[in-house]
Scaffold this motif. Structure first.
Motif: not given
Lengths: 327, 210
Positions: A244-253
């Motif tokens: 889930a952290l990957d998904v949120d990091t991807f969206h954040s970038m």
């Protein structure tokens, strides 16, 4: 979790884009992509390279990371840390290449989550990334077979690629040619320039090309191509997310990048500002036609909570790690 | 396990086509959370038949003809602007013409496959191969910037061409094979890796190569 998140984004050039591939003399040409047409013929279509856009994502995510870790105002980064965060690092040749520990890799991506997605080099090893960032292709007659159907429909009437390219001219002025500014010169500089003027006049009278070259002013006209403002570009970006952290990091970038996206050169004079007009989330693991429209322009305020909380919690460790990293 | 023809339909240029077994192993390893080059090498199971002696998998090399090529460049420069903003006091000089902070522009080639098609033959489990290839959206080098984009995959049962399928055809190897592999007739020899991971060049042996 093993999820492939992919977005097709319709970008609009708010200001002209000066993303050049090279220059010939004083003329810079826009980057183009060789492309096969359905007829079998070949053409070149203006595009913003995937490398440039991926760098934009890396830069935006690095700033978002430093902000979340409270390191943006501190001026604390070493050369290696700067290189790792903003350029993906380098293989330094130091360290033991035969002894790579998976837990060291895990610690690094835990402390700096964007590195898990974008990859990079640290110590003696290349860390593979999981983000695929394609070229942003100009939406035009020649590219319509490559661009997603919904983007072609949204773009309306298409014209040839040449119609999107404008040529701009700029001139670097020679301040010493302006009598007003010349008054600001020192006495010795005035004498030197008067000598130069006499030399120039003499060269003109004698029609001496060598002397004329020696005495010419430093004024420099130059031209460059740019993609016209209002042009549309089709961009696809995807990431393999393992948490889930990957998904949120991807969206954040993506959100951080698109909130103030600039591509290409001449940014100092406003060139290269692009905005996302619309986006579709592509469901890769289901039939390709299954797409969900998403408002990528408003991802920003709603996402990044997990990313920011994760980075904030580990800020001290990340700061210590970045001062020692060899990249 | 049945004879299969596996086709990748590309939607653009690519830099190098991979071995099918390596590609499947890459996905299986990624799903298991393994990272290439980190930690000890672990055994990865893929749905392609092994040859009887267990030295390699029964699949061909990529079969492709290239019809156009283009030179592209990788540019890199040190983040000078960020160094001025965020660098610590000890960062006093950045040299852009030499050393660790040197700028560079490296040429590299991309190529277009004829009819945008790359093909492999294998003896494999069709459904399992399909399931793995579903998440393979890009092939070859520099996938991170969109090279080797795949339009769609086709995994279909096919007729075996007979003796040697899918690794020997008309006495010639269709993938790197041990030089003494049966059915070969005066093959070209070169050093190559017999099985994945193919980036481990220290495992290269003298092979019969396509």
């Amino acid at each position: 979790m093993f999820d492939l998140k992919a977005y097709e984004v319709l970008l609009e050039a708010v200001t002209p884009i000066a993303h050049h591939s090279e220059s010939f003399g004083n003329h810079a040409v826009i980057a183009r992509r060789k492309t096969r047409l359905p007829s079998g013929e070949w053409t070149s279509i203006p595009a913003v390279s995937g490398d440039a856009l991926r760098h934009g994502l890396r830069e935006a995510s690095a700033y978002a990371f430093l902000d979340a870790a409270g390191m943006l105002d501190a001026g604390l980064l070493t050369e290696s840390a700067l290189r790792l965060l903003f350029s993906g690092g380098m293989v330094t040749g130091r360290g033991d290449a035969a002894n790579i520990k998976l837990d060291a890799y895990r610690e690094m991506v835990d402390l700096v989550p964007p590195l898990a997605l974008l990859g990079g080099c640290a110590s003696n090893r290349v860390i593979p990334g999981r983000v695929v960032c394609e070229d942003a292709m100009l939406v035009c007659e020649e590219s319509q077979h490559l661009v997603p159907t919904w983007i072609v429909e949204r773009a309306g009437k298409l014209v040839g690629a040449r119609g999107h390219i404008d040529t701009h001219q700029r001139v670097r002025m020679d301040a010493t040619l302006d009598p007003g500014k010349r008054k600001l010169l020192s006495e010795s500089a005035v004498k030197r320039h008067e000598g130069g003027d006499r030399k120039s006049e003499q060269a003109h009278e004698d029609d001496d090309p060598v002397l004329r070259q020696e005495a010419k002013s430093t004024m420099m006209p130059r031209t460059f191509e740019a993609i016209a403002a209002g042009s549309l570009l089709s961009w696809r970006v995807q990431a393999t997310c393992l948490s889930a952290l990957d998904v949120d990091t991807f969206h954040s970038m993506i959100a951080a990048f698109l909130s103030n996206a600039r591509v290409g050169g001449k940014r100092g004079t406003g060139f290269g500002f692009v905005r996302a007009v619309a986006a579709n989330e592509v469901a890769v693991l289901r039939p390709a036609s299954a797409m969900n429209a998403v408002d990528i322009t408003t991802l920003g305020p709603r996402i990044g909570e997990l990313f920011r909380a994760h980075v904030k919690e580990r800020a001290e460790r990340a700061r210590a790690w970045l001062t020692e990293v060899d990249a | 396990m049945i004879p299969l023809e596996i086709t990748a339909h590309l939607r653009g240029p690519i830099t190098g086509a991979p071995m099918l077994d390596g590609l499947l192993a890459f996905v299986v390893a990624a799903r298991a959370g393994l990272v290439a080059g980190f930690g000890p090498l672990e055994q990865v199971e893929i749905p392609i038949a092994m040859e009887p002696e267990g030295r390699f998998h029964m699949c061909s090399s990529p079969i492709v003809s290239w019809d156009q090529r283009e030179l592209r460049y990788i540019n890199r420069k040190f983040p000078l602007h960020e160094a001025q903003l965020l660098g610590d006091a000890r960062l006093r000089r950045v040299q852009l013409s030499a050393g660790a902070t040197k700028s560079y522009r490296i040429p590299g080639e991309v190529a277009w496959a004829e009819r945008d098609v790359i093909r492999w033959y294998a003896i494999a489990d069709a459904d399992a191969v399909r399931e793995i290839l579903l998440v393979v959206t890009h092939l070859g080098k520099r996938r991170a910037v969109g090279r080797g984009a795949i339009e769609r995959w086709e995994v279909e049962p096919c007729e075996s061409w007979g003796e040697g399928f899918p690794v020997v055809h008309d006495g010639k190897p269709v993938r790197p094979l041990p030089a003494d592999y049966p059915g070969l007739h005066e093959p070209s020899l070169a050093y190559s890796t017999l099985s994945f991971p193919y980036y481990q060049h220290e495992r290269e042996t003298l092979c019969a190569v396509p």
